[in-house]
Enzyme design. Structure first.
Site, PDB file in Angstrom:
ATOM      1  N   THR A  54      -1.654 -10.479   1.566  1.00 30.82           N
ATOM      2  CA  THR A  54      -1.472  -9.750   2.811  1.00 30.82           C
ATOM      3  C   THR A  54      -1.511  -8.264   2.482  1.00 30.82           C
ATOM      4  O   THR A  54      -1.476  -7.880   1.315  1.00 30.82           O
ATOM      5  CB  THR A  54      -0.128 -10.094   3.470  1.00 30.82           C
ATOM      6  OG1 THR A  54       0.885  -9.975   2.477  1.00 30.82           O
ATOM      7  CG2 THR A  54      -0.131 -11.509   4.000  1.00 30.82           C
ATOM      8  N   ASN A  55      -1.593  -7.434   3.470  1.00 30.59           N
ATOM      9  CA  ASN A  55      -1.562  -5.990   3.273  1.00 30.59           C
ATOM     10  C   ASN A  55      -2.639  -5.523   2.322  1.00 30.59           C
ATOM     11  O   ASN A  55      -2.452  -4.599   1.559  1.00 30.59           O
ATOM     12  CB  ASN A  55      -0.211  -5.528   2.711  1.00 30.59           C
ATOM     13  CG  ASN A  55       0.940  -6.190   3.397  1.00 30.59           C
ATOM     14  OD1 ASN A  55       1.101  -6.016   4.595  1.00 30.59           O
ATOM     15  ND2 ASN A  55       1.714  -6.968   2.694  1.00 30.59           N
ATOM     16  N   CYS A  56      -3.774  -6.202   2.336  1.00 25.04           N
ATOM     17  CA  CYS A  56      -4.844  -5.857   1.419  1.00 25.04           C
ATOM     18  C   CYS A  56      -5.980  -5.311   2.271  1.00 25.04           C
ATOM     19  O   CYS A  56      -6.454  -5.990   3.167  1.00 25.04           O
ATOM     20  CB  CYS A  56      -5.288  -7.102   0.658  1.00 25.04           C
ATOM     21  SG  CYS A  56      -6.284  -6.765  -0.772  1.00 25.04           S
ATOM     22  N   LEU A  57      -6.400  -4.078   1.990  1.00 23.10           N
ATOM     23  CA  LEU A  57      -7.409  -3.459   2.852  1.00 23.10           C
ATOM     24  C   LEU A  57      -8.791  -4.078   2.602  1.00 23.10           C
ATOM     25  O   LEU A  57      -9.104  -4.451   1.504  1.00 23.10           O
ATOM     26  CB  LEU A  57      -7.475  -1.950   2.578  1.00 23.10           C
ATOM     27  CG  LEU A  57      -6.208  -1.210   2.943  1.00 23.10           C
ATOM     28  CD1 LEU A  57      -6.386   0.274   2.677  1.00 23.10           C
ATOM     29  CD2 LEU A  57      -5.821  -1.435   4.396  1.00 23.10           C
TER      30      LEU A  57
END
Lengths: 97, 111, 122
Positions: B108-111
């Site tokens: 998650t929170n991975c661009l």
């Protein structure tokens, strides 16, 4: 006789405080979910005025999940089967949340 | 996405191709996941997958790019702890792709 | 990515399990870190319970928040402030906590909040 279930920490709601003022002789308290934090030794003072006939329990898996150890010795750790057994033994169950 | 079949066993995956059950992972499963992405796993890939799985075991989350690079630098050295190196092994989005092949959830929170 | 940086503070006030607050705060913290903004976390009230080591949340079918918090330094999130009074009220010693934390008293908390551009509370 009544089984009182508490599932909130002493500071996140008045559940514990309200339940303690509503306990009668021969009742039982069971701490579940976030309620188990009340068995930390720092909160022992809250339970000193309970009648001696009141049995205190906590749900062991909820304490293990939260990394709690060295808890208040007045609380007996029980499993889900013990939870069921208590619910049957006490005629009424009151949930404080 | 279709489920995998590895050695006759059906392995369920989600709609992006990540394993539904992390316990289903095995080297043969990784090879098939990689093949679907057009990657032939080499030793260089396997050592990255090992670091990823160790990261997940310790922290119970899949890393985004920056912590992945940090973990690889710590385990395999600064030469390999570079995004360009990871891009060469796992083209596109290395943190996502390598997590998928390592049998871990999508970071998650991975661009 | 923008050149201008804003400082963020995430205030945690809830226990680790029993609501999604702690996990929501962690998700936001990781997201802010990906944008490389200066980020601090403050643990007060029941949130200090998040910092107890060795959760075993598999017992209640959840993920270990303590494992996730130990990952913060891999995201370069290392400004972890903790309300000293909240620890004392719960009988938790700073030595019990395995993360690198900075203890704050009430005036320290006020000063920390005052110097931030944005504050998010969970």
């Amino acid at each position: 006789m009544t089984l009182h279930l508490i599932n909130k920490t002493p500071s996140e709601s008045s559940a514990l405080r309200d339940s303690l003022s509503a306990v009668s002789n021969g009742d039982a308290l069971l701490l579940i979910e976030n309620g188990v934090y009340a068995a930390m030794p720092a909160y022992a003072e809250l339970f000193t005025r309970l009648p001696g006939s009141v049995q205190c329990y906590l749900l062991e898996d909820d304490a293990i999940a939260r990394g709690l150890k060295d808890l208040n010795q007045d609380f007996r750790a029980i499993g889900y089967d013990g939870f069921v057994e208590l619910s049957c033994r006490y005629g009424k169950v009151v949930s404080w949340f | 996405m279709d489920n995998l079949t590895v050695n006759g066993v059906i392995i369920p995956v989600d709609n992006e191709g990540y394993l539904r059950n992390l316990d289903d992972w095995a080297p043969a499963v990784a090879e098939q996941l990689a093949q679907q992405e057009g990657i032939q796993l080499s030793d260089a890939h396997w050592e990255i997958l090992a670091v990823l799985r160790q990261f997940y075991q310790q922290f119970e989350m899949s890393p985004a790019m920056r912590p992945l690079i940090k973990a690889i630098t710590a385990e395999l050295g600064a030469d390999k702890g570079k995004s360009i190196y990871l891009m060469s092994l796992f083209p596109g989005s290395p943190a996502k792709l390598a997590s998928k092949i390592a049998g871990l959830p999508k970071p998650t929170n991975c661009l | 990515m923008s050149d201008t940086k804003k400082s963020f503070l995430i205030i945690n006030r809830k226990a680790p399990y029993g609501s999604s607050a702690a996990r929501d705060a962690l998700d936001v913290a990781l997201t802010i870190s990906v944008f490389e903004q200066p980020l601090s976390l403050l643990f007060m009230d029941d949130a200090v319970l998040q910092l107890l080591p060795a959760h075993n949340a598999a017992a209640i079918g959840q993920k270990n928040l303590s494992a996730n918090l130990s990952m913060l330094e891999m995201y370069d999130i290392d400004q972890l402030y903790v309300c000293q009074r909240a620890l004392e009220q719960r009988g938790i010693r700073p030595d019990d906590i395995e993360l690198n934390i900075i203890l704050l008293d009430q005036s320290g908390i006020a000063a920390l909040i005052k110097k931030q551009d944005q504050v998010l509370s969970f």
